[in-house]
Design an enzyme around this catalytic site. Structure first.
Site, PDB file in Angstrom:
ATOM      1  N   HIS A   1      46.939 -19.873   5.214  1.00 17.58           N
ATOM      2  CA  HIS A   1      46.488 -20.192   3.862  1.00 17.58           C
ATOM      3  C   HIS A   1      46.989 -19.105   2.922  1.00 17.58           C
ATOM      4  O   HIS A   1      47.640 -18.153   3.345  1.00 17.58           O
ATOM      5  CB  HIS A   1      44.953 -20.327   3.800  1.00 17.58           C
ATOM      6  CG  HIS A   1      44.212 -19.027   3.726  1.00 17.58           C
ATOM      7  ND1 HIS A   1      42.986 -18.874   3.136  1.00 17.58           N
ATOM      8  CD2 HIS A   1      44.539 -17.780   4.188  1.00 17.58           C
ATOM      9  CE1 HIS A   1      42.587 -17.622   3.223  1.00 17.58           C
ATOM     10  NE2 HIS A   1      43.491 -16.938   3.856  1.00 17.58           N
TER      11      HIS A   1
ATOM     12  N   CYS B   1      46.099 -11.226  -0.326  1.00 16.82           N
ATOM     13  CA  CYS B   1      45.676 -12.583   0.024  1.00 16.82           C
ATOM     14  C   CYS B   1      46.464 -13.653  -0.717  1.00 16.82           C
ATOM     15  O   CYS B   1      46.369 -14.843  -0.415  1.00 16.82           O
ATOM     16  CB  CYS B   1      44.192 -12.771  -0.234  1.00 16.82           C
ATOM     17  SG  CYS B   1      43.184 -11.720   0.806  1.00 16.82           S
TER      18      CYS B   1
ATOM     19  N   HIS C   1      49.642 -16.326   4.692  1.00 16.89           N
ATOM     20  CA  HIS C   1      49.365 -15.561   5.919  1.00 16.89           C
ATOM     21  C   HIS C   1      48.424 -16.384   6.784  1.00 16.89           C
ATOM     22  O   HIS C   1      47.951 -17.447   6.364  1.00 16.89           O
ATOM     23  CB  HIS C   1      48.745 -14.194   5.584  1.00 16.89           C
ATOM     24  CG  HIS C   1      47.427 -14.308   4.881  1.00 16.89           C
ATOM     25  ND1 HIS C   1      47.322 -14.553   3.536  1.00 16.89           N
ATOM     26  CD2 HIS C   1      46.154 -14.252   5.342  1.00 16.89           C
ATOM     27  CE1 HIS C   1      46.054 -14.632   3.190  1.00 16.89           C
ATOM     28  NE2 HIS C   1      45.314 -14.469   4.268  1.00 16.89           N
TER      29      HIS C   1
ATOM     30  N   HIS D   1      45.170 -16.749   9.941  1.00 20.60           N
ATOM     31  CA  HIS D   1      43.965 -16.198  10.562  1.00 20.60           C
ATOM     32  C   HIS D   1      43.653 -16.969  11.823  1.00 20.60           C
ATOM     33  O   HIS D   1      44.002 -18.143  11.943  1.00 20.60           O
ATOM     34  CB  HIS D   1      42.740 -16.359   9.646  1.00 20.60           C
ATOM     35  CG  HIS D   1      42.818 -15.572   8.392  1.00 20.60           C
ATOM     36  ND1 HIS D   1      42.656 -14.215   8.350  1.00 20.60           N
ATOM     37  CD2 HIS D   1      43.034 -15.970   7.101  1.00 20.60           C
ATOM     38  CE1 HIS D   1      42.763 -13.802   7.091  1.00 20.60           C
ATOM     39  NE2 HIS D   1      43.006 -14.836   6.317  1.00 20.60           N
TER      40      HIS D   1
ATOM     41  N   HIS E   1      46.591 -24.919  13.700  1.00 18.98           N
ATOM     42  CA  HIS E   1      48.031 -24.799  13.453  1.00 18.98           C
ATOM     43  C   HIS E   1      48.482 -25.561  12.211  1.00 18.98           C
ATOM     44  O   HIS E   1      49.578 -26.134  12.178  1.00 18.98           O
ATOM     45  CB  HIS E   1      48.847 -25.202  14.691  1.00 18.98           C
ATOM     46  CG  HIS E   1      48.833 -24.134  15.745  1.00 18.98           C
ATOM     47  ND1 HIS E   1      47.733 -23.903  16.537  1.00 18.98           N
ATOM     48  CD2 HIS E   1      49.752 -23.212  16.087  1.00 18.98           C
ATOM     49  CE1 HIS E   1      47.991 -22.888  17.333  1.00 18.98           C
ATOM     50  NE2 HIS E   1      49.204 -22.438  17.080  1.00 18.98           N
TER      51      HIS E   1
ATOM     52  N   GLU F   1      36.761 -15.037   9.066  1.00 19.61           N
ATOM     53  CA  GLU F   1      38.176 -15.062   8.728  1.00 19.61           C
ATOM     54  C   GLU F   1      38.934 -13.967   9.473  1.00 19.61           C
ATOM     55  O   GLU F   1      40.109 -14.111   9.809  1.00 19.61           O
ATOM     56  CB  GLU F   1      38.330 -14.872   7.212  1.00 19.61           C
ATOM     57  CG  GLU F   1      39.624 -15.399   6.677  1.00 19.61           C
ATOM     58  CD  GLU F   1      39.681 -15.318   5.164  1.00 19.61           C
ATOM     59  OE1 GLU F   1      39.620 -16.381   4.521  1.00 19.61           O
ATOM     60  OE2 GLU F   1      39.771 -14.205   4.628  1.00 19.61           O
TER      61      GLU F   1
HETATM   62 ZN   LIG Z   1      43.353 -14.982   4.370  1.00 10.36          ZN
END
Ligand SMILES: [Zn+2]
Length: 147
Positions: free
Chosen positions: A15, A24, A28, A30, A72, A135
């Site tokens: 996201h 952010c 990237h 998580h 994914h 997260e």
């Molecule tokens: Zn993030």
């Protein structure tokens, strides 16, 4: 007495938070952990006797409606300037797993979204008391019933 149970699922997704002024903002990923807490009375009959809810039933809801949709994937706000590019890419690549959402994909908003999904799929008198999205191993957001 009141009883509650929790179930956790995990999925990997990408996201970005376009309004964020720092890292952010960059796309990237998580490993998300989603923990649902369900409150209810103990069932009086059937295979779930003396359980609030069979862990397997809660897992099925979370697995099919959250994990299978988001794992994914890349989660993108439809107001993000990246959305039109990702949408075009998605339409020309059958493997592309892009999940558009109408909110900023912060941990808080994802928790709220997943809360609504799980909550609306519980049956009987069961109540979703809280839902937490982790997260990172040290950062989480929780939505509680009534908020
Ligand atoms: Zn993030």
């Amino acid at each position: 007495v009141k009883y509650s149970i929790t179930k956790e699922i995990q999925f990997d997704a990408g996201h970005r938070v376009p309004l964020h002024e720092s890292k952010c903002k960059n796309p990237h990923g998580h490993r998300y952990r989603v923990v649902a807490e369900v409150e209810g009375e103990l069932q009086a009959e059937g295979s779930s006797t003396d359980m609030v809810l069979d862990f397997g039933d809660l897992k099925t809801i979370m697995q099919t409606l959250i994990h299978d949709k988001y794992d994914h994937s890349f989660i993108v706000w439809t107001g993000d300037s990246l959305w039109s590019t990702l949408q075009a890419w998605k339409e020309s690549n059958s493997f592309a797993k892009i999940v558009p959402v109408d909110f900023h994909p912060t941990a808080e908003q994802l928790a709220n979204h997943f809360f609504q999904i799980v909550s609306s799929n519980l049956f009987g008198d069961l109540k979703l008391k809280s839902l937490t999205v982790w997260e990172t191993p040290t950062s989480s957001a929780t939505v509680e019933e009534g908020n």
